[in-house]
Design a protein around this motif. Structure first.
Motif, PDB file in Angstrom:
ATOM      1  N   TRP A 221       0.808  -1.215   0.000  1.00 36.15           N
ATOM      2  CA  TRP A 221       0.000   0.000   0.000  1.00 36.15           C
ATOM      3  C   TRP A 221       0.845   1.271   0.000  1.00 36.15           C
ATOM      4  CZ3 TRP A 221      -4.283  -1.462  -1.780  1.00 36.15           C
ATOM      5  CH2 TRP A 221      -4.835  -2.683  -1.403  1.00 36.15           C
ATOM      6  N   LEU A 222       2.129   1.142  -0.238  1.00 39.14           N
ATOM      7  CA  LEU A 222       2.990   2.314  -0.284  1.00 39.14           C
ATOM      8  C   LEU A 222       2.887   3.014  -1.633  1.00 39.14           C
ATOM      9  CD1 LEU A 222       6.287   0.929   1.324  1.00 39.14           C
ATOM     10  CD2 LEU A 222       4.356   2.078   2.460  1.00 39.14           C
ATOM     11  N   THR A 223       3.026   4.324  -1.612  1.00 42.45           N
ATOM     12  CA  THR A 223       3.131   5.056  -2.874  1.00 42.45           C
ATOM     13  C   THR A 223       4.516   4.778  -3.452  1.00 42.45           C
ATOM     14  OG1 THR A 223       4.111   7.015  -1.851  1.00 42.45           O
ATOM     15  CG2 THR A 223       1.677   6.919  -1.942  1.00 42.45           C
ATOM     16  N   PRO A 224       4.716   5.091  -4.734  1.00 45.10           N
ATOM     17  CA  PRO A 224       6.063   4.916  -5.290  1.00 45.10           C
ATOM     18  C   PRO A 224       7.125   5.684  -4.491  1.00 45.10           C
ATOM     19  CG  PRO A 224       4.497   5.224  -7.062  1.00 45.10           C
ATOM     20  CD  PRO A 224       3.744   5.476  -5.775  1.00 45.10           C
ATOM     21  N   GLU A 225       6.772   6.869  -4.042  1.00 49.18           N
ATOM     22  CA  GLU A 225       7.722   7.670  -3.274  1.00 49.18           C
ATOM     23  C   GLU A 225       8.029   7.010  -1.926  1.00 49.18           C
ATOM     24  OE1 GLU A 225       4.823   8.927  -4.641  1.00 49.18           O
ATOM     25  OE2 GLU A 225       5.837   9.775  -6.394  1.00 49.18           O
ATOM     26  N   GLU A 226       6.987   6.535  -1.239  1.00 55.45           N
ATOM     27  CA  GLU A 226       7.188   5.862   0.046  1.00 55.45           C
ATOM     28  C   GLU A 226       8.034   4.602  -0.127  1.00 55.45           C
ATOM     29  OE1 GLU A 226       3.042   7.071   2.363  1.00 55.45           O
ATOM     30  OE2 GLU A 226       3.065   5.356   0.997  1.00 55.45           O
ATOM     31  N   SER A 227       7.792   3.866  -1.210  1.00 57.90           N
ATOM     32  CA  SER A 227       8.560   2.636  -1.437  1.00 57.90           C
ATOM     33  C   SER A 227      10.032   2.934  -1.669  1.00 57.90           C
ATOM     34  CB  SER A 227       7.968   1.831  -2.594  1.00 57.90           C
ATOM     35  OG  SER A 227       8.230   2.452  -3.840  1.00 57.90           O
ATOM     36  N   SER A 228      10.323   4.095  -2.245  1.00 54.45           N
ATOM     37  CA  SER A 228      11.719   4.480  -2.470  1.00 54.45           C
ATOM     38  C   SER A 228      12.443   4.806  -1.173  1.00 54.45           C
ATOM     39  CB  SER A 228      11.789   5.697  -3.399  1.00 54.45           C
ATOM     40  OG  SER A 228      11.309   5.355  -4.677  1.00 54.45           O
ATOM     41  N   ARG A 229      11.684   5.118  -0.126  1.00 58.55           N
ATOM     42  CA  ARG A 229      12.276   5.478   1.162  1.00 58.55           C
ATOM     43  C   ARG A 229      12.117   4.375   2.210  1.00 58.55           C
ATOM     44  NH1 ARG A 229       9.132   9.900  -0.149  1.00 58.55           N
ATOM     45  NH2 ARG A 229       7.714   9.450   1.577  1.00 58.55           N
TER      46      ARG A 229
ATOM     47  N   MET B  42      13.801   1.929   3.188  1.00 59.20           N
ATOM     48  CA  MET B  42      14.969   1.555   3.992  1.00 59.20           C
ATOM     49  C   MET B  42      15.356   2.646   4.996  1.00 59.20           C
ATOM     50  SD  MET B  42      15.387  -1.487   2.984  1.00 59.20           S
ATOM     51  CE  MET B  42      16.963  -2.090   3.550  1.00 59.20           C
ATOM     52  N   ASP B  43      14.641   3.767   4.980  1.00 57.00           N
ATOM     53  CA  ASP B  43      14.918   4.841   5.941  1.00 57.00           C
ATOM     54  C   ASP B  43      14.409   4.519   7.340  1.00 57.00           C
ATOM     55  OD1 ASP B  43      16.018   6.215   3.809  1.00 57.00           O
ATOM     56  OD2 ASP B  43      14.311   7.588   3.575  1.00 57.00           O
TER      57      ASP B  43
ATOM     58  N   ALA C  30      14.320   1.954  10.226  1.00 63.25           N
ATOM     59  CA  ALA C  30      15.155   0.810  10.626  1.00 63.25           C
ATOM     60  C   ALA C  30      14.342  -0.470  10.806  1.00 63.25           C
ATOM     61  CB  ALA C  30      15.917   1.132  11.910  1.00 63.25           C
ATOM     62  N   GLU C  31      13.158  -0.363  11.401  1.00 63.92           N
ATOM     63  CA  GLU C  31      12.337  -1.560  11.631  1.00 63.92           C
ATOM     64  C   GLU C  31      11.848  -2.155  10.310  1.00 63.92           C
ATOM     65  OE1 GLU C  31       8.081  -2.530  13.695  1.00 63.92           O
ATOM     66  OE2 GLU C  31       9.466  -1.241  14.837  1.00 63.92           O
ATOM     67  N   VAL C  32      11.378  -1.298   9.427  1.00 64.18           N
ATOM     68  CA  VAL C  32      10.910  -1.775   8.125  1.00 64.18           C
ATOM     69  C   VAL C  32      12.092  -2.294   7.302  1.00 64.18           C
ATOM     70  CG1 VAL C  32       9.709  -1.159   5.979  1.00 64.18           C
ATOM     71  CG2 VAL C  32       8.907  -0.232   8.166  1.00 64.18           C
ATOM     72  N   ALA C  33      13.207  -1.597   7.367  1.00 67.60           N
ATOM     73  CA  ALA C  33      14.400  -2.028   6.634  1.00 67.60           C
ATOM     74  C   ALA C  33      14.832  -3.429   7.065  1.00 67.60           C
ATOM     75  CB  ALA C  33      15.537  -1.031   6.843  1.00 67.60           C
ATOM     76  N   ALA C  34      14.742  -3.712   8.354  1.00 69.69           N
ATOM     77  CA  ALA C  34      15.092  -5.049   8.855  1.00 69.69           C
ATOM     78  C   ALA C  34      14.142  -6.093   8.299  1.00 69.69           C
ATOM     79  CB  ALA C  34      15.075  -5.057  10.379  1.00 69.69           C
ATOM     80  N   ARG C  35      12.852  -5.774   8.234  1.00 69.22           N
ATOM     81  CA  ARG C  35      11.872  -6.714   7.664  1.00 69.22           C
ATOM     82  C   ARG C  35      12.157  -6.963   6.183  1.00 69.22           C
ATOM     83  NH1 ARG C  35       6.363  -4.381   8.130  1.00 69.22           N
ATOM     84  NH2 ARG C  35       5.756  -6.327   7.114  1.00 69.22           N
ATOM     85  N   VAL C  36      12.422  -5.892   5.435  1.00 66.53           N
ATOM     86  CA  VAL C  36      12.723  -6.024   4.006  1.00 66.53           C
ATOM     87  C   VAL C  36      13.966  -6.885   3.822  1.00 66.53           C
ATOM     88  CG1 VAL C  36      13.473  -4.779   1.936  1.00 66.53           C
ATOM     89  CG2 VAL C  36      11.586  -3.873   3.315  1.00 66.53           C
ATOM     90  N   THR C  37      14.998  -6.608   4.587  1.00 62.75           N
ATOM     91  CA  THR C  37      16.253  -7.360   4.478  1.00 62.75           C
ATOM     92  C   THR C  37      16.037  -8.838   4.773  1.00 62.75           C
ATOM     93  OG1 THR C  37      17.507  -5.380   5.061  1.00 62.75           O
ATOM     94  CG2 THR C  37      18.619  -7.500   5.355  1.00 62.75           C
ATOM     95  N   ASP C  38      15.267  -9.146   5.811  1.00 65.21           N
ATOM     96  CA  ASP C  38      14.981 -10.545   6.141  1.00 65.21           C
ATOM     97  C   ASP C  38      14.207 -11.241   5.028  1.00 65.21           C
ATOM     98  OD1 ASP C  38      16.317 -10.588   8.537  1.00 65.21           O
ATOM     99  OD2 ASP C  38      14.516 -10.445   9.782  1.00 65.21           O
ATOM    100  N   GLU C  39      13.221 -10.561   4.458  1.00 61.85           N
ATOM    101  CA  GLU C  39      12.436 -11.189   3.387  1.00 61.85           C
ATOM    102  C   GLU C  39      13.266 -11.378   2.126  1.00 61.85           C
ATOM    103  OE1 GLU C  39       9.835 -12.729   4.063  1.00 61.85           O
ATOM    104  OE2 GLU C  39       9.380 -11.783   5.974  1.00 61.85           O
TER     105      GLU C  39
END
Length: 108
Positions: free
Chosen positions: A49-57, A59-60, A62-71
């Motif tokens: 549900w992120l906008t293109p702009e939100e998806s580009s950010r 990794m900013d 830390a909690e979401v970045a950790a989830r993305v990295t794990d997946e």
């Protein structure tokens, strides 16, 4: 000091990890593709549900970045295990695919 990471070494670690847990009978191509699909879906869920702009950010945070990295790690792990089971060299497959795409979609 750790040795440099490489695809073959990671595949060996994944194979050993599964072997000591007696998971090899479950690591059929069908099961690995299904698991890969699930992990890609879990990665997609983060971005759903992120906008293109939100998806580009993404990794900013830390909690979401950790989830993305794990997946991403889960997706790569299942893809490497699938390649191992099927006897596909993933780097050679990608290199050949890029060659085909360069011929199929020539630069202007």
């Amino acid at each position: 000091m750790n040795e440099p990471l490489d695809v073959a070494g990671l595949q060996r670690r994944l194979t050993e990890f599964a072997a000591v847990r007696n998971w090899q009978p479950y690591h059929t191509p069908k099961n690995l593709v299904a698991a890969l699909s699930v992990e890609v879906s879990e990665l997609m869920e983060i971005f759903q549900w992120l906008t293109p702009e939100e998806s580009s950010r993404v990794m900013d945070d830390a909690e979401v970045a950790a989830r993305v990295t794990d997946e991403v790690a889960d997706v790569l792990a299942y893809l490497l295990q699938l390649c191992e089971v099927l006897g596909i060299d993933p780097l050679a497959a990608l290199d050949a695919k890029i060659d085909r795409n360069e011929r199929r979609f020539p630069a202007p």
